[in-house]
Design a protein around this motif. Structure first.
Motif, PDB file in Angstrom:
ATOM      1  N   ASP A 254       0.738  -1.131   0.075  1.00 31.38           N
ATOM      2  CA  ASP A 254       0.231  -0.088   0.001  1.00 31.38           C
ATOM      3  C   ASP A 254       0.843   1.216   0.129  1.00 31.38           C
ATOM      4  OD1 ASP A 254      -2.238  -1.457   0.040  1.00 31.38           O
ATOM      5  OD2 ASP A 254      -2.547  -1.500   2.167  1.00 31.38           O
ATOM      6  N   SER A 255       2.200   1.037  -0.057  1.00 30.76           N
ATOM      7  CA  SER A 255       2.995   2.272   0.094  1.00 30.76           C
ATOM      8  C   SER A 255       3.185   2.870  -1.006  1.00 30.76           C
ATOM      9  CB  SER A 255       4.472   2.041   0.843  1.00 30.76           C
ATOM     10  OG  SER A 255       5.171   1.128  -0.135  1.00 30.76           O
ATOM     11  N   ASP A 256       3.965   4.131  -1.250  1.00 24.70           N
ATOM     12  CA  ASP A 256       4.335   4.531  -2.381  1.00 24.70           C
ATOM     13  C   ASP A 256       5.737   4.040  -2.824  1.00 24.70           C
ATOM     14  OD1 ASP A 256       5.801   5.961  -0.496  1.00 24.70           O
ATOM     15  OD2 ASP A 256       5.647   7.884  -1.139  1.00 24.70           O
ATOM     16  N   LEU A 257       5.941   3.067  -2.423  1.00 23.17           N
ATOM     17  CA  LEU A 257       7.510   2.685  -2.909  1.00 23.17           C
ATOM     18  C   LEU A 257       7.220   2.077  -4.479  1.00 23.17           C
ATOM     19  CD1 LEU A 257       8.817   0.370   0.223  1.00 23.17           C
ATOM     20  CD2 LEU A 257       9.744   2.731  -0.849  1.00 23.17           C
ATOM     21  N   SER A 258       8.234   2.232  -5.242  1.00 26.58           N
ATOM     22  CA  SER A 258       7.920   1.952  -6.553  1.00 26.58           C
ATOM     23  C   SER A 258       7.881   0.145  -6.743  1.00 26.58           C
ATOM     24  CB  SER A 258       9.418   2.281  -7.313  1.00 26.58           C
ATOM     25  OG  SER A 258      10.479   1.456  -6.841  1.00 26.58           O
ATOM     26  N   ASP A 259       7.441  -0.181  -7.985  1.00 25.84           N
ATOM     27  CA  ASP A 259       7.453  -1.673  -8.111  1.00 25.84           C
ATOM     28  C   ASP A 259       8.559  -2.392  -8.142  1.00 25.84           C
ATOM     29  OD1 ASP A 259       4.804  -1.055  -8.173  1.00 25.84           O
ATOM     30  OD2 ASP A 259       4.409  -1.262 -10.428  1.00 25.84           O
ATOM     31  N   GLU A 260       9.573  -1.537  -8.776  1.00 25.34           N
ATOM     32  CA  GLU A 260      11.134  -2.236  -8.541  1.00 25.34           C
ATOM     33  C   GLU A 260      11.618  -2.648  -7.310  1.00 25.34           C
ATOM     34  OE1 GLU A 260      15.305  -1.379 -10.529  1.00 25.34           O
ATOM     35  OE2 GLU A 260      13.895   0.137 -10.819  1.00 25.34           O
ATOM     36  N   VAL A 261      11.315  -1.598  -6.436  1.00 23.43           N
ATOM     37  CA  VAL A 261      11.711  -1.899  -5.062  1.00 23.43           C
ATOM     38  C   VAL A 261      10.980  -2.837  -4.384  1.00 23.43           C
ATOM     39  CG1 VAL A 261      11.897  -0.581  -2.556  1.00 23.43           C
ATOM     40  CG2 VAL A 261      12.445   0.536  -4.764  1.00 23.43           C
TER      41      VAL A 261
ATOM     42  N   GLY B 214      19.998   5.671   0.031  1.00 19.35           N
ATOM     43  CA  GLY B 214      19.389   7.037   0.332  1.00 19.35           C
ATOM     44  C   GLY B 214      18.052   7.247   1.079  1.00 19.35           C
ATOM     45  N   ALA B 215      17.308   8.281   0.485  1.00 23.22           N
ATOM     46  CA  ALA B 215      16.032   8.603   1.029  1.00 23.22           C
ATOM     47  C   ALA B 215      15.090   7.504   0.987  1.00 23.22           C
ATOM     48  CB  ALA B 215      15.761   9.728   0.374  1.00 23.22           C
ATOM     49  N   GLU B 216      15.378   6.734  -0.525  1.00 23.09           N
ATOM     50  CA  GLU B 216      14.397   5.825  -0.641  1.00 23.09           C
ATOM     51  C   GLU B 216      14.476   4.449   0.438  1.00 23.09           C
ATOM     52  OE1 GLU B 216      12.526   3.903  -4.564  1.00 23.09           O
ATOM     53  OE2 GLU B 216      14.880   3.538  -4.374  1.00 23.09           O
ATOM     54  N   LYS B 217      15.733   4.485   0.848  1.00 20.85           N
ATOM     55  CA  LYS B 217      16.020   3.212   1.937  1.00 20.85           C
ATOM     56  C   LYS B 217      15.338   3.667   3.093  1.00 20.85           C
ATOM     57  CE  LYS B 217      19.491   0.386   3.821  1.00 20.85           C
ATOM     58  NZ  LYS B 217      19.597  -0.857   3.263  1.00 20.85           N
ATOM     59  N   ASP B 218      15.567   4.859   3.753  1.00 24.11           N
ATOM     60  CA  ASP B 218      15.200   5.435   4.868  1.00 24.11           C
ATOM     61  C   ASP B 218      13.609   5.194   4.800  1.00 24.11           C
ATOM     62  OD1 ASP B 218      17.812   6.021   5.519  1.00 24.11           O
ATOM     63  OD2 ASP B 218      17.713   8.004   5.016  1.00 24.11           O
TER      64      ASP B 218
END
Length: 186
Positions: A139-146, A159-163
């Motif tokens: 449900d999060s806004d993380l990308s499909d790739e992640v 970086g910020a995506e990992k945080d």
């Protein structure tokens, strides 16, 4: 007789030809009945055979059509979703890991692999916990790739995506196991 045989062959074309022959036999027999100086019994037999042949041909055609219609495959109709569309994310879960957003179950399994690799085995006996965590990530806004990487138990974010992903994991952990005290509760 020929009209009856043709009318009984299960096809529109032969039924049409057979019906035409039966109609012609009926008309000729009817004329012969009213003609003077002829024997009447062959004409009456011709009328009877043309009527019986037409009825039999119509029954055969009807049964053929009904059988053909009964054997037409009916596609499954889609069912209504169990929850409202606003409660669901915009992307449906993918069944595979190669394209699209992986399912919450797949994300939860990958998350389990990652935390087990870090030495945490506290939730190994609670599969609902990992599905719940997977739903938070889904449900999060993380990308499909992640999320595909996460479903495979890999952490390729930086970086910020990992945080952001770590924060989602922490929030999910506390939401999915309410018995854990939140850091802000102390």
């Amino acid at each position: 007789m020929l009209g009856t045989i043709l009318a009984c062959i299960p096809s529109f074309v032969t039924f049409g030809i057979g019906s035409f022959v039966l109609l012609a036999a009926f008309v000729v027999s009817l004329i012969a009945v009213f003609k003077r100086g002829t024997v009447k019994w062959p004409s009456i037999v011709g009328i009877a055979l043309s009527i019986i042949g037409g009825i039999i041909g119509a029954i055969v055609l009807t049964i053929t059509i009904a059988t053909a219609l009964a054997n037409i495959p009916v596609p499954d109709l889609p069912t209504a979703p169990s929850s409202s569309p606003a409660d669901e994310p915009s992307d449906p879960p993918a069944t595979g890991d190669s394209e699209g957003r992986p399912s919450p179950e797949a994300i939860g399994e990958g998350y389990k692999v990652m935390i087990n690799a870090g030495g945490y085995h506290q939730f190994d006996d609670d599969p609902e916990f990992f599905t719940c965590v997977g739903e938070h990530f889904y449900d999060s806004d993380l990308s499909d790739e992640v999320l595909r990487d996460l479903a495979q138990g890999m952490d390729n974010t930086t970086g910020a995506e990992k945080d952001h992903a770590v924060q989602i994991g922490l929030d999910a952990t506390f939401d999915c196991d309410p018995s854990l005290p939140r850091p802000t509760d102390q």
